[in-house]
Design a protein around this motif. Structure first.
Motif, PDB file in Angstrom:
ATOM      1  N   ALA A 247      -3.918 -11.459  19.065  1.00 46.77           N
ATOM      2  CA  ALA A 247      -3.123 -10.230  19.029  1.00 46.77           C
ATOM      3  C   ALA A 247      -2.003 -10.292  17.992  1.00 46.77           C
ATOM      4  CB  ALA A 247      -2.526  -9.954  20.406  1.00 46.77           C
ATOM      5  N   SER A 248      -1.594 -11.501  17.604  1.00 44.95           N
ATOM      6  CA  SER A 248      -0.436 -11.744  16.730  1.00 44.95           C
ATOM      7  C   SER A 248       0.849 -11.526  17.518  1.00 44.95           C
ATOM      8  CB  SER A 248      -0.431 -10.853  15.491  1.00 44.95           C
ATOM      9  OG  SER A 248       0.751 -11.054  14.726  1.00 44.95           O
ATOM     10  N   SER A 249       1.395 -12.617  18.025  1.00 42.15           N
ATOM     11  CA  SER A 249       2.574 -12.536  18.890  1.00 42.15           C
ATOM     12  C   SER A 249       3.756 -11.869  18.208  1.00 42.15           C
ATOM     13  CB  SER A 249       2.963 -13.938  19.373  1.00 42.15           C
ATOM     14  OG  SER A 249       3.182 -14.813  18.283  1.00 42.15           O
ATOM     15  N   ASN A 250       3.966 -12.153  16.930  1.00 42.50           N
ATOM     16  CA  ASN A 250       5.110 -11.576  16.225  1.00 42.50           C
ATOM     17  C   ASN A 250       5.006 -10.054  16.183  1.00 42.50           C
ATOM     18  OD1 ASN A 250       7.529 -12.184  14.370  1.00 42.50           O
ATOM     19  ND2 ASN A 250       6.294 -10.797  13.119  1.00 42.50           N
ATOM     20  N   GLU A 251       3.820  -9.543  15.835  1.00 45.70           N
ATOM     21  CA  GLU A 251       3.622  -8.097  15.756  1.00 45.70           C
ATOM     22  C   GLU A 251       3.675  -7.444  17.130  1.00 45.70           C
ATOM     23  OE1 GLU A 251       3.518  -6.410  12.975  1.00 45.70           O
ATOM     24  OE2 GLU A 251       3.612  -8.239  11.757  1.00 45.70           O
ATOM     25  N   LEU A 252       3.119  -8.111  18.126  1.00 44.41           N
ATOM     26  CA  LEU A 252       3.112  -7.561  19.478  1.00 44.41           C
ATOM     27  C   LEU A 252       4.518  -7.505  20.063  1.00 44.41           C
ATOM     28  CD1 LEU A 252       1.709  -6.548  22.012  1.00 44.41           C
ATOM     29  CD2 LEU A 252       1.063  -8.912  22.543  1.00 44.41           C
ATOM     30  N   LEU A 253       5.234  -8.616  19.984  1.00 51.18           N
ATOM     31  CA  LEU A 253       6.575  -8.674  20.555  1.00 51.18           C
ATOM     32  C   LEU A 253       7.528  -7.708  19.864  1.00 51.18           C
ATOM     33  CD1 LEU A 253       6.876 -12.538  21.069  1.00 51.18           C
ATOM     34  CD2 LEU A 253       6.504 -10.797  22.822  1.00 51.18           C
ATOM     35  N   ALA A 254       7.340  -7.490  18.562  1.00 52.62           N
ATOM     36  CA  ALA A 254       8.208  -6.579  17.819  1.00 52.62           C
ATOM     37  C   ALA A 254       8.051  -5.134  18.273  1.00 52.62           C
ATOM     38  CB  ALA A 254       7.910  -6.683  16.326  1.00 52.62           C
ATOM     39  N   ARG A 255       6.919  -4.795  18.896  1.00 57.00           N
ATOM     40  CA  ARG A 255       6.635  -3.413  19.295  1.00 57.00           C
ATOM     41  C   ARG A 255       6.901  -3.142  20.765  1.00 57.00           C
ATOM     42  NH1 ARG A 255       3.698  -4.636  14.949  1.00 57.00           N
ATOM     43  NH2 ARG A 255       3.021  -2.958  13.524  1.00 57.00           N
ATOM     44  N   ILE A 256       7.217  -4.157  21.531  1.00 60.31           N
ATOM     45  CA  ILE A 256       7.387  -3.985  22.972  1.00 60.31           C
ATOM     46  C   ILE A 256       8.834  -3.584  23.296  1.00 60.31           C
ATOM     47  CG2 ILE A 256       7.430  -5.197  25.182  1.00 60.31           C
ATOM     48  CD1 ILE A 256       5.061  -6.800  24.241  1.00 60.31           C
ATOM     49  N   LYS A 257       8.952  -2.504  24.029  1.00 59.97           N
ATOM     50  CA  LYS A 257      10.276  -2.037  24.475  1.00 59.97           C
ATOM     51  C   LYS A 257      10.522  -2.402  25.928  1.00 59.97           C
ATOM     52  CE  LYS A 257       9.679   1.895  21.362  1.00 59.97           C
ATOM     53  NZ  LYS A 257       9.473   3.355  21.265  1.00 59.97           N
ATOM     54  N   SER A 258       9.490  -2.847  26.608  1.00 57.76           N
ATOM     55  CA  SER A 258       9.569  -3.165  28.027  1.00 57.76           C
ATOM     56  C   SER A 258      10.319  -4.473  28.258  1.00 57.76           C
ATOM     57  CB  SER A 258       8.157  -3.291  28.605  1.00 57.76           C
ATOM     58  OG  SER A 258       8.191  -3.857  29.893  1.00 57.76           O
ATOM     59  N   SER A 259      10.956  -4.565  29.410  1.00 55.37           N
ATOM     60  CA  SER A 259      11.642  -5.806  29.794  1.00 55.37           C
ATOM     61  C   SER A 259      10.746  -6.715  30.627  1.00 55.37           C
ATOM     62  CB  SER A 259      12.900  -5.470  30.601  1.00 55.37           C
ATOM     63  OG  SER A 259      12.542  -4.755  31.780  1.00 55.37           O
ATOM     64  N   GLN A 260       9.499  -6.283  30.862  1.00 58.63           N
ATOM     65  CA  GLN A 260       8.609  -7.089  31.697  1.00 58.63           C
ATOM     66  C   GLN A 260       8.087  -8.305  30.936  1.00 58.63           C
ATOM     67  OE1 GLN A 260       6.666  -3.243  32.737  1.00 58.63           O
ATOM     68  NE2 GLN A 260       6.319  -4.224  34.718  1.00 58.63           N
ATOM     69  N   LEU A 261       7.741  -9.334  31.690  1.00 64.12           N
ATOM     70  CA  LEU A 261       7.416 -10.631  31.096  1.00 64.12           C
ATOM     71  C   LEU A 261       6.020 -10.642  30.481  1.00 64.12           C
ATOM     72  CD1 LEU A 261       8.385 -13.539  30.623  1.00 64.12           C
ATOM     73  CD2 LEU A 261       7.425 -14.141  32.850  1.00 64.12           C
ATOM     74  N   LEU A 262       5.954 -11.122  29.246  1.00 57.82           N
ATOM     75  CA  LEU A 262       4.689 -11.299  28.533  1.00 57.82           C
ATOM     76  C   LEU A 262       4.606 -12.722  28.027  1.00 57.82           C
ATOM     77  CD1 LEU A 262       2.121 -10.400  26.932  1.00 57.82           C
ATOM     78  CD2 LEU A 262       3.678  -9.635  25.125  1.00 57.82           C
ATOM     79  N   MET A 263       3.492 -13.405  28.363  1.00 52.60           N
ATOM     80  CA  MET A 263       3.225 -14.737  27.825  1.00 52.60           C
ATOM     81  C   MET A 263       2.013 -14.643  26.903  1.00 52.60           C
ATOM     82  SD  MET A 263       1.224 -17.692  27.813  1.00 52.60           S
ATOM     83  CE  MET A 263       0.360 -18.044  29.337  1.00 52.60           C
ATOM     84  N   ILE A 264       2.162 -15.170  25.692  1.00 47.75           N
ATOM     85  CA  ILE A 264       1.085 -15.138  24.702  1.00 47.75           C
ATOM     86  C   ILE A 264       0.669 -16.569  24.406  1.00 47.75           C
ATOM     87  CG2 ILE A 264       0.404 -14.391  22.392  1.00 47.75           C
ATOM     88  CD1 ILE A 264       2.806 -12.397  22.560  1.00 47.75           C
ATOM     89  N   THR A 265      -0.618 -16.854  24.541  1.00 47.09           N
ATOM     90  CA  THR A 265      -1.099 -18.175  24.167  1.00 47.09           C
ATOM     91  C   THR A 265      -1.230 -18.258  22.647  1.00 47.09           C
ATOM     92  OG1 THR A 265      -3.344 -17.376  24.670  1.00 47.09           O
ATOM     93  CG2 THR A 265      -2.264 -18.761  26.314  1.00 47.09           C
TER      94      THR A 265
END
Length: 368
Positions: free
Chosen positions: A256-274
């Motif tokens: 998914a590309s963690s950098n691109e995914l995390l940059a687009r998330i506005k939610s405060s919910q927890l996301l773990m990326i392998t």
């Protein structure tokens, strides 16, 4: 085998004046073909993968290349669409007569070229995919430098079930070979813990139509969602879920590309990326330090895990090629690559591998 007779005939030139004097030609350049997404909703992944490889190859070529041979990386855009990947691959193999295919991106795109790989016996080196067939299909010549999707799935199920204590886990899956591969692994691993997915929902590749899947997952009352896709639809799903009042933990695989995914998330919910490579900002091995020194010369390039993976792919290919004859020897490259993880001190340090071991680790990134 393609072009091998032609190359052999060019290794030396002989000039006859009374006696025979043979003057060796300069080494032939090494030609690699790379098909990746440089356009479309997954373009940030392909662009970073290409940039990482080019950073290393450009500096390698400036310093004499590989025993005098320059590495020529030919890159074509496939938009993460299998039909275009097939066309690009045919062009690389039969028109450009590349020595090897390098860092192709994506499970559905690579799956589509399997007949070409089998027929031509062209090597595929460091594909950006953790699919099972890239490890089990003996009819194709491939070298993988990343943990498998099964390994990433195992890390996610361990996190969700053993660490976060979830038992109601939904799957949000890209509807293609990529999604099928991960769905199979996640379902199998959940079954090993006496669980099954509360619901499995799907969305189309290169689309962000997530609303129908979100409604189903909300209705299932899942407390965790394993996400399989690229950064745009996954970010949209998480953000829309937050607005709809869905409270859940999330996981995603490295593709998914963690950098691109995390940059687009506005939610405060927890996301773990392998992840399949260590954090390029925090790791301290020699290869990490060299990567940061080299990328400092490219201030407009964004550093992330995908850039680092592309760079490492180029490093490892070059290390193997340095151990082979001057002109490209396909089997020698594969043989040297197969020994790299067991015997190369730099890679053992980077991946924290014991001597003689070559099972690659899985790392993690978090949203907070």
């Amino acid at each position: 085998m393609h072009g091998s007779l032609l190359k052999a005939s060019k290794v030396a030139l002989c000039y006859l004046i009374l006696h025979t004097y043979c003057f060796a030609q300069a080494p032939l350049d090494i030609k690699l073909g790379m098909s990746t997404a440089l356009s479309g909703p997954a373009q940030a992944i392909g662009s970073q993968l290409k940039a990482g490889a080019n950073i290393y190859f450009e500096q390698l070529n400036q310093n004499g290349g590989i025993k005098g041979a320059k590495v020529d990386l030919l890159v074509l855009d496939d938009g993460y669409e299998p039909r275009r990947t097939v066309n690009n691959t045919r062009y690389f193999i039969y028109e450009q007569k590349v020595d090897a295919l390098f860092s192709f991106m994506g499970t559905p795109t690579i799956s589509a070229i399997r007949p070409l790989l089998e027929h031509s016996q062209t090597s595929l080196l460091m594909p950006f995919s953790g699919a099972d067939f890239l490890r089990n299909d003996r009819a194709i010549k491939v070298f993988n430098l990343r943990a498998s999707y099964f390994d990433e799935a195992a890390e996610q199920i361990n996190y969700l079930v053993n660490e976060r204590k979830h038992t109601n886990i939904a799957l949000f899956i890209q509807a293609d070979e990529f999604g099928i591969t991960l769905e199979k692994s996640l379902t199998q691993l959940l079954a090993s813990k006496g669980l099954s997915p509360s619901i499995i929902t799907r969305f189309r590749r290169n689309s962000s139509n997530v609303d129908k899947a979100l409604r189903k997952i909300k209705a299932s009352r899942a407390t965790a969602v394993a996400l399989i896709g690229t950064y745009q639809p996954l970010a949209k799903f998480i953000n829309r879920a937050q607005l709809k009042g869905v409270k859940a933990d999330y996981t995603s695989v490295s593709f998914a590309s963690s950098n691109e995914l995390l940059a687009r998330i506005k939610s405060s919910q927890l996301l773990m990326i392998t992840e399949v490579v260590p954090n390029p900002f925090k790791c301290s091995s020699r290869l990490c330090n060299e990567f940061r020194v080299h990328t400092a010369e490219y201030p407009n390039i964004k550093i992330d895990h995908v850039l680092f993976e592309g760079y490492l792919n180029a490093v490892v290919f070059s290390k193997a090629a340095q151990q082979c004859p001057v002109n490209f020897d396909d089997q020698c490259i594969l043989d040297k690559l197969s020994l790299m993880l067991e015997h190369d001190a730099d890679l053992q340090e980077l991946f924290n591998l014991e001597s003689g071991k070559k099972k690659l680790p899985v790392f993690r990134s978090y949203s907070s």
